[in-house]
Design an enzyme around this catalytic site. Structure first.
Site, short mmCIF file in Angstrom:
data_model
loop_
_atom_site.label_atom_id
_atom_site.label_comp_id
_atom_site.label_asym_id
_atom_site.label_seq_id
_atom_site.Cartn_x
_atom_site.Cartn_y
_atom_site.Cartn_z
N SER A 1 13.84 49.59 16.19
CA SER A 1 15.20 49.08 16.06
C SER A 1 15.22 47.57 16.33
CB SER A 1 16.13 49.85 17.00
OG SER A 1 17.48 49.60 16.72
N ASP B 1 19.90 57.43 9.13
CA ASP B 1 20.01 56.22 9.95
C ASP B 1 20.78 55.14 9.20
OD1 ASP B 1 19.66 54.02 11.58
OD2 ASP B 1 17.47 54.10 11.59
N HIS C 1 18.62 57.72 13.77
CA HIS C 1 18.17 56.55 14.51
C HIS C 1 17.88 56.95 15.96
CE1 HIS C 1 17.83 52.17 14.92
NE2 HIS C 1 18.30 52.34 16.14
#
Length: 367
Positions: free
Chosen positions: A200, A296, A326
């Site tokens: 991320s 995601d 995610h």
């Protein structure tokens, strides 16, 4: 009477047992307990275990992160990752090390349990929207990567927004890579095989430092492991609308993260140090292994980065995990499918390191 810390640890352990029990249920029962029919979006079906976990989290009715203070949001995420991280996986050694006393930059070094000579080194940047996350929230992930990739892992505790906005995290990430190269031998690692990785926000930092090191005299990393990375703050892609609500990472939360990191005016959003997809030159970078998740909001920008790297001649491999959301790597402590995914990612990392030079040793204790 148990101390608050002991009560918190006991609560996390009980919740871990509960999560593991739910994960062991048959897929059909998981769907039934979620209270909804199977979720199908964009031709993909949400994994039953993910659908059940999302339903359980929704029933807890906890306030959204963007309604909290940064301090409270960090604590909320620490509690959640303490549950889903599970029992720590054994590696040979774990030690915290200071990288830069002036900025208070620390890291955690994981030594692989495999025999043999010097093993590669993966510098890892944790996720958390540039606002939360630390050495503990990603301890479980780093242990799995270390044990199953056969590499040393150096997890970086970079400075967080809003106390330290852009580009403080970038500066720390670049400093950490330089330190890793300078100290690889002292850590027992192979200085000729140093790579970067992250998830991320950390995937963003790994991509950015790969670019910076390739053009500022380096030394540059030999590989990039980018797990559902943030790559472009300037374009709203289709996946962000498709998965804006109901899949853990929400649109409102992402907007909040961006405001905290870049400032409400976001005037630096187009800076390649924030949006690596916008770099003028993506050629000559280290080979990249890019992971995305089917449900995601960041899926499409991660895959757009793969396309851009390939167009520039930089080797890039894409692995989309269908049915996942995610943050799935942080569930590896209680979810068998998440753990299997992280082990697969670690295996890909092992293969990439092996292609650089001396092959990583065959797993000896990666059970």
């Amino acid at each position: 009477m148990p101390s608050p810390a002991a009560r918190s640890e006991l609560s996390a352990r009980v919740q871990q047992w509960g999560a593991q029990a739910l994960d062991a249920l048959p897929p059909s029962l998981k769907i039934r307990l979620s209270g909804k029919p199977p979720v199908v979006v964009d031709g993909e079906t949400l994994a039953p275990e993910v659908q059940l976990v999302l339903a359980v989290l929704a029933r807890r009715k906890e306030p959204p992160l963007e309604t909290m203070s940064p301090v409270d949001a960090r604590e909320a995420r620490r509690r959640l990752t303490a549950v889903f991280g599970g029992k720590p996986l054994a590696v040979r050694a774990v030690q915290d090390v200071e990288i830069d006393g002036a900025t208070g930059l620390w890291a955690r070094h994981y030594t692989p349990p495999e025999p043999g000579g010097a093993h590669p080194l993966l510098v890892f940047y944790h996720g958390g929207g540039f606002l939360y996350g630390d050495l503990d929230t990603h301890d479980s992930v780093c242990r799995i990567l270390c044990r199953h990739s056969g590499a040393h892992v150096l997890a970086i505790d970079y400075r967080l927004a809003p106390e330290h906005g852009f580009p403080a995290a970038v500066d720390d990430a670049r400093t950490a890579l330089s330190w890793a190269y300078a100290n690889a031998e002292r850590l027992g690692a192979d200085p000729s095989r140093v790579g970067v990785g992250g998830d991320s926000a950390g995937g963003n930092l790994a991509a950015v430092v790969s670019q910076l090191a390739a053009h500022d005299g380096g030394p540059a990393p030999v590989l990039q492991l980018l797990i559902y990375p943030v790559t472009d703050f300037t374009v709203r892609r289709r996946s962000r609308d498709l998965f804006a609500e109901g899949f853990l990472l929400t649109d409102a939360e992402m907007n909040w993260f961006e405001d905290q990191y870049l400032g409400a005016d976001r005037t630096q959003a187009s800076d390649p140090r924030a949006s690596p997809l916008l770099a003028a030159d993506l050629s000559g970078l280290a080979p990249a292994f890019v992971v995305t998740a089917g449900f995601d909001p960041l899926r499409d920008e991660g895959e757009a980065y793969v396309d851009a790297l390939r167009a520039a001649g930089t080797p890039a491999t894409l692995r989309r995990f269908p049915g996942f959301i995610h943050g799935f790597i942080n569930g590896a402590g209680v979810s068998r499918s998440s753990r299997d995914a992280v082990i697969e990612i670690a295996g890909a990392t092992r293969g990439m390191f092996a292609s650089v030079g001396v092959p990583a040793a065959t797993p000896a204790q990666a059970a």
